[in-house]
Write a protein that holds these residues in place. Structure first.
Motif, PDB file in Angstrom:
ATOM      1  N   GLY A 188       0.772  -1.274   0.125  1.00 38.19           N
ATOM      2  CA  GLY A 188      -0.152  -0.092  -0.034  1.00 38.19           C
ATOM      3  C   GLY A 188       0.627   1.260   0.040  1.00 38.19           C
ATOM      4  O   GLY A 188       0.406   2.179  -0.491  1.00 38.19           O
ATOM      5  N   ALA A 189       1.976   1.307   0.602  1.00 41.73           N
ATOM      6  CA  ALA A 189       2.633   2.411   0.493  1.00 41.73           C
ATOM      7  C   ALA A 189       3.440   2.944  -0.896  1.00 41.73           C
ATOM      8  O   ALA A 189       3.633   4.346  -1.115  1.00 41.73           O
ATOM      9  N   LEU A 190       3.125   1.984  -1.912  1.00 48.01           N
ATOM     10  CA  LEU A 190       3.501   2.361  -3.127  1.00 48.01           C
ATOM     11  C   LEU A 190       2.261   2.956  -3.810  1.00 48.01           C
ATOM     12  O   LEU A 190       2.354   3.415  -5.161  1.00 48.01           O
ATOM     13  N   VAL A 191       1.127   2.814  -3.366  1.00 47.46           N
ATOM     14  CA  VAL A 191      -0.086   3.300  -4.080  1.00 47.46           C
ATOM     15  C   VAL A 191      -0.123   4.805  -3.795  1.00 47.46           C
ATOM     16  O   VAL A 191      -0.683   5.228  -2.700  1.00 47.46           O
ATOM     17  N   PRO A 192      -0.281   5.658  -4.737  1.00 48.03           N
ATOM     18  CA  PRO A 192      -0.254   7.255  -4.434  1.00 48.03           C
ATOM     19  C   PRO A 192      -1.682   7.533  -4.048  1.00 48.03           C
ATOM     20  O   PRO A 192      -2.650   6.699  -4.349  1.00 48.03           O
ATOM     21  N   PRO A 193      -1.665   8.679  -3.390  1.00 50.01           N
ATOM     22  CA  PRO A 193      -3.126   9.182  -2.984  1.00 50.01           C
ATOM     23  C   PRO A 193      -4.231   9.524  -4.384  1.00 50.01           C
ATOM     24  O   PRO A 193      -3.546   9.754  -5.183  1.00 50.01           O
ATOM     25  N   ALA A 194      -5.319   9.189  -4.065  1.00 44.03           N
ATOM     26  CA  ALA A 194      -6.286   9.599  -5.244  1.00 44.03           C
ATOM     27  C   ALA A 194      -5.993   8.586  -6.405  1.00 44.03           C
ATOM     28  O   ALA A 194      -6.168   9.147  -7.442  1.00 44.03           O
ATOM     29  N   ALA A 195      -5.357   7.450  -6.223  1.00 48.08           N
ATOM     30  CA  ALA A 195      -4.804   6.579  -7.464  1.00 48.08           C
ATOM     31  C   ALA A 195      -6.074   6.043  -8.258  1.00 48.08           C
ATOM     32  O   ALA A 195      -6.168   6.182  -9.396  1.00 48.08           O
ATOM     33  N   LEU A 196      -7.474   5.803  -7.582  1.00 47.03           N
ATOM     34  CA  LEU A 196      -8.415   5.422  -8.360  1.00 47.03           C
ATOM     35  C   LEU A 196      -8.864   6.358  -9.280  1.00 47.03           C
ATOM     36  O   LEU A 196      -9.218   6.325 -10.535  1.00 47.03           O
ATOM     37  N   ILE A 197      -9.320   7.455  -8.599  1.00 44.71           N
ATOM     38  CA  ILE A 197      -9.795   8.619  -9.582  1.00 44.71           C
ATOM     39  C   ILE A 197      -8.676   9.042 -10.811  1.00 44.71           C
ATOM     40  O   ILE A 197      -9.145   9.269 -11.916  1.00 44.71           O
ATOM     41  N   SER A 198      -7.551   9.221 -10.480  1.00 45.11           N
ATOM     42  CA  SER A 198      -6.436   9.213 -11.338  1.00 45.11           C
ATOM     43  C   SER A 198      -6.494   8.324 -12.559  1.00 45.11           C
ATOM     44  O   SER A 198      -6.395   8.671 -13.634  1.00 45.11           O
ATOM     45  N   ILE A 199      -6.667   7.093 -12.050  1.00 47.31           N
ATOM     46  CA  ILE A 199      -6.760   6.132 -13.068  1.00 47.31           C
ATOM     47  C   ILE A 199      -7.930   6.094 -14.145  1.00 47.31           C
ATOM     48  O   ILE A 199      -7.786   5.866 -15.325  1.00 47.31           O
ATOM     49  N   ILE A 200      -9.184   6.382 -13.380  1.00 42.45           N
ATOM     50  CA  ILE A 200     -10.306   6.763 -14.048  1.00 42.45           C
ATOM     51  C   ILE A 200     -10.392   7.663 -15.147  1.00 42.45           C
ATOM     52  O   ILE A 200     -10.668   7.831 -16.083  1.00 42.45           O
TER      53      ILE A 200
END
Length: 495
Positions: free
Chosen positions: A41-53
């Motif tokens: 989880g430390a490698l997953v940036p904040p707001a990753a889901l919204i950014s990908i969508i």
């Protein structure tokens, strides 16, 4: 490049956490086994889901803006997320862009003509090609659109004695529409499904999943995702609340005599209720997974089916199933006894339709013709011992493969394949005389077919995907309920 369901679950989990939905995040994390995934989880940036969508949206827009020949086309407005996941919206944008481009090309060619004069070309207008004969189309003046529901309408059912149409929706209401009232717009009674919270009644905010009228049309039973079954009078007042299930109710049926109600729930049980007292008579806990459908064989015996792939036949007062049928290899979506209560039909996500008899353990017929899940089945109201004894008994099956099939069960043969729908078919219903079949699909169309010839005789396109179709007792009106919150009634008189 692709990502796994584990990774998607983690992104959703992180999004819920970041948005402050702590309880939802915790529950989702438990159910999706987040702790067992090997994601750092430390490698997953904040707001990753919204950014990908967001990147996906830009990609979809870019895709639309590049023509088949590789030329660039301008998209004047950006896509919303909802638009982007609806292929028909994307396709229409593409065709509009192509049309605009061809108009521009034509104008340019004509402007550069030999004499240098500009010719005005008419704008290209998009016209839908009608596949159907216009004589088959039900005209708008023969349809009554009933508006009021605020969410998708999963179910509808006609009162057996009068032209009252009941509908049940995701807006936590059922409604009774009076279609006998010819003075303008039909009146509606709103049956609000409420629960007790802190000593006051509040809306349950849960879907109404099932409804059924009793035999004389004096009472309406509804089942809800809030775990309660309710009995209502035709004036909209609640008669009783049946609370014994632990979780959503998926199906609910009155017996012929009208003294018992049968329900099936996510809690893996089926219950027979005494309709007069609202008390639970007997709870049957033989399934090992949610019970999806139930159907009475007689006034005191019934069949139930489940995601556990099993079918059980049970009787009031008996504490074990009197018969169990196994053979499906995926969840069993629906079961129906024939009008005589001799044969039981079942349909499944395993793409088969099976016919069972109490006289044997294995199925009488294993009908394999559909190539996707079969969502529901209906028997015709015909054959020996019915009001239409001279017509053969037929079984109809509706599938996600966009077809409806009619079966001669005696021979175990498919007699007609009805192929005009272009999306999954969620509902079929026979007219009371058995001569016609209505079908409703997510292509927004209700089709009415001749059961003898298999020909399409009437057709109507609504405004949302059709979840349910039903005939009134006289066989001159078809009700339908849709995903956009609309309910409509087609008047088949003088068509």
């Amino acid at each position: 490049m692709a990502f796994s369901s584990d990774e998607l679950n983690f992104l959703v989990y992180r999004y819920l956490q970041e948005s402050g939905f702590q309880h939802s995040a915790y529950t989702f994390g438990i159910e999706s086994h987040i702790s067992q995934s090997n994601i750092n989880g430390a490698l997953v940036p904040p707001a990753a889901l919204i950014s990908i969508i967001q990147k996906g949206l830009h990609y979809t827009e870019a895709e639309i803006c590049v023509g088949e020949d590789g030329s660039e086309q301008r998209l004047t407005e950006s896509l919303s997320l909802i638009d982007a996941v609806m292929p028909e919206i994307v396709a229409s944008r593409q065709s509009q862009n192509q049309q605009k481009q061809s108009v521009v090309k034509n104008e340019a060619q004509e402007t550069n003509g030999e004499e240098g004069t500009a010719t005005v070309t008419p704008a290209v207008t998009s016209t839908e090609t009608m596949e159907l004969d216009s004589s088959i189309e039900i005209p708008a003046e023969k349809s009554t659109i009933l508006k009021g529901h605020e969410s998708e309408v999963f179910i509808c059912a006609w009162n057996p004695t009068t032209d009252l149409l009941a509908s049940g929706s995701g807006d936590s209401t059922a409604r009774i529409w009076d279609m006998a009232d010819s003075s303008g717009s039909p009146s509606q009674l709103i049956l609000r499904h409420c629960i007790q919270k802190g000593g006051t009644e509040v809306p349950s905010n849960k879907d109404v999943t099932s409804l059924d009228w009793n035999c004389d049309g004096t009472l309406l039973a509804t089942g809800s995702y809030d775990g309660y079954a309710r009995i209502w009078m035709t004036d909209g007042r609640i008669s009783s609340t049946l609370g014994q299930h632990k979780g959503p109710i998926f199906a609910l049926k009155w017996n012929k005599r009208g003294n018992y109600i049968l329900s099936a729930g996510v809690d893996k049980t089926t219950i027979i209720w005494d309709a007069a007292s609202g008390q639970c008579n007997q709870q049957f806990a033989f399934h090992t997974a949610p019970a999806l459908d139930v159907d009475w064989q007689s006034n005191s015996s019934f069949a139930s089916c489940s995601t556990d792939q099993c079918i059980h036949v049970c009787r009031l007062g008996v504490d074990r199933p009197v018969k169990s049928f196994q053979g499906h290899t995926n969840e069993v979506n629906a079961i129906k006894w024939d009008p005589q209560g001799n044969l039981l039909a079942s349909c499944s996500d395993d793409m088969t339709l099976k016919i069972w008899s109490m006289k044997q353990d294995t199925c009488v017929h294993d009908l394999q013709a559909h190539n996707k899940e079969i969502y529901t089945i209906k028997w015709s109201p015909t054959g020996p011992g019915t009001a239409n004894p001279n017509m053969n008994l037929i079984l109809a099956s509706a599938s996600f493969d966009s077809t409806v099939r009619l079966w001669d069960v005696e021979r175990g043969a498919c007699i007609h394949t009805l192929t005009k729908h272009t999306e999954p078919v969620y509902s079929v219903a026979f007219s009371p005389d058995g001569k016609f079949l209505a079908s409703g699909s997510f292509d927004k169309c209700v089709h009415i077919w001749s059961t003898q010839s298999g020909q399409l005789v009437h057709s109507y396109k609504g405004t949302g995907g059709i979840f349910e179709v039903c005939w009134n007792s006289r066989g001159d009106k078809v009700g339908a309920s849709a995903s956009d919150g609309s309910v409509f009634v087609l008047d088949l008189r003088k068509l």
